[in-house]
Motif scaffolding. Structure first.
Motif, mmCIF file in Angstrom:
data_model
loop_
_atom_site.group_PDB
_atom_site.id
_atom_site.type_symbol
_atom_site.label_atom_id
_atom_site.label_comp_id
_atom_site.label_asym_id
_atom_site.label_seq_id
_atom_site.Cartn_x
_atom_site.Cartn_y
_atom_site.Cartn_z
ATOM 1 N N VAL A 177 1.002 -1.283 0.041
ATOM 2 C CA VAL A 177 0.062 0.016 0.067
ATOM 3 C C VAL A 177 0.684 1.337 0.067
ATOM 4 C CG1 VAL A 177 -1.705 1.299 1.349
ATOM 5 C CG2 VAL A 177 -2.107 -0.887 1.027
ATOM 6 N N LEU A 178 2.025 1.231 0.706
ATOM 7 C CA LEU A 178 2.808 2.332 0.739
ATOM 8 C C LEU A 178 3.592 2.696 -0.629
ATOM 9 C CD1 LEU A 178 3.868 4.497 2.959
ATOM 10 C CD2 LEU A 178 5.818 2.913 3.302
ATOM 11 N N THR A 179 4.024 1.495 -1.174
ATOM 12 C CA THR A 179 4.498 1.377 -2.537
ATOM 13 C C THR A 179 3.625 1.833 -3.498
ATOM 14 O OG1 THR A 179 5.890 -0.453 -1.989
ATOM 15 C CG2 THR A 179 5.547 0.211 -4.351
ATOM 16 N N VAL A 180 1.992 1.851 -3.521
ATOM 17 C CA VAL A 180 1.292 2.157 -4.365
ATOM 18 C C VAL A 180 0.844 3.672 -4.188
ATOM 19 C CG1 VAL A 180 -1.348 2.041 -5.124
ATOM 20 C CG2 VAL A 180 0.186 -0.184 -4.905
ATOM 21 N N ILE A 181 0.891 4.230 -2.824
ATOM 22 C CA ILE A 181 0.749 5.524 -2.737
ATOM 23 C C ILE A 181 2.157 6.113 -3.213
ATOM 24 C CG2 ILE A 181 0.968 7.166 -0.597
ATOM 25 C CD1 ILE A 181 -0.789 5.159 0.824
ATOM 26 N N GLY A 182 3.357 5.807 -3.100
ATOM 27 C CA GLY A 182 4.362 6.587 -3.482
ATOM 28 C C GLY A 182 4.397 6.535 -5.049
ATOM 29 N N VAL A 237 10.622 4.004 2.299
ATOM 30 C CA VAL A 237 10.681 3.604 3.408
ATOM 31 C C VAL A 237 10.725 1.833 3.070
ATOM 32 C CG1 VAL A 237 8.809 2.538 5.125
ATOM 33 C CG2 VAL A 237 9.298 5.059 4.674
ATOM 34 N N PRO A 238 10.122 1.255 2.196
ATOM 35 C CA PRO A 238 10.106 -0.261 1.951
ATOM 36 C C PRO A 238 11.526 -0.606 1.662
ATOM 37 C CG PRO A 238 8.186 0.788 0.806
ATOM 38 C CD PRO A 238 8.965 1.923 1.273
ATOM 39 N N VAL A 239 12.227 0.223 0.712
ATOM 40 C CA VAL A 239 13.757 0.069 0.263
ATOM 41 C C VAL A 239 14.556 -0.051 1.602
ATOM 42 C CG1 VAL A 239 15.701 0.709 -0.786
ATOM 43 C CG2 VAL A 239 13.289 0.693 -1.927
ATOM 44 N N LEU A 240 14.518 0.936 2.432
ATOM 45 C CA LEU A 240 15.174 1.031 3.563
ATOM 46 C C LEU A 240 14.900 -0.212 4.682
ATOM 47 C CD1 LEU A 240 15.255 4.846 4.155
ATOM 48 C CD2 LEU A 240 17.066 3.503 3.523
ATOM 49 N N LEU A 241 13.633 -0.601 4.771
ATOM 50 C CA LEU A 241 13.317 -1.568 5.699
ATOM 51 C C LEU A 241 13.619 -2.775 5.105
ATOM 52 C CD1 LEU A 241 11.679 -2.334 8.135
ATOM 53 C CD2 LEU A 241 9.659 -2.639 6.587
ATOM 54 N N CYS A 242 13.730 -3.087 3.874
ATOM 55 C CA CYS A 242 14.301 -4.282 3.403
ATOM 56 C C CYS A 242 15.885 -4.386 3.616
ATOM 57 C CB CYS A 242 13.805 -4.434 2.035
ATOM 58 S SG CYS A 242 11.922 -4.881 1.435
ATOM 59 N N LEU A 243 16.799 -3.228 3.286
ATOM 60 C CA LEU A 243 17.993 -3.229 3.514
ATOM 61 C C LEU A 243 18.498 -3.481 5.075
ATOM 62 C CD1 LEU A 243 19.055 -0.327 1.202
ATOM 63 C CD2 LEU A 243 19.863 -2.486 0.849
ATOM 64 N N TRP A 244 17.530 -2.799 6.062
ATOM 65 C CA TRP A 244 17.951 -2.955 7.226
ATOM 66 C C TRP A 244 17.540 -4.518 7.828
ATOM 67 C CZ3 TRP A 244 14.320 -3.505 11.527
ATOM 68 C CH2 TRP A 244 14.927 -3.519 12.826
#
Length: 60
Positions: A17-22, A43-50
């Protein structure tokens, strides 16, 4: 909905949902919407990296 369904699918649904909003804000808006899209897509990219780096360092 059962608790196990939400426990397994809540994070992927929230990230999608966050990606679609972006993506929609990047396509349809300008100015402030550019900042919204940068944050929403970052946010999703940073979360996956973390999570990936944390998992890698735990197993070493």
């Amino acid at each position: 909905m059962s608790g196990s369904f939400l426990r397994m699918w809540a994070a992927p649904i929230a990230l999608s949902v966050l990606t679609v909003i972006g993506l929609m804000s990047a396509l349809l808006g300008d100015g402030m919407w550019d900042h919204v899209s940068a944050v929403a897509l970052g946010v999703p990219v940073l979360l996956c990296l973390w999570l990936g780096l944390r998992r890698r360092t735990k197993s070493d």
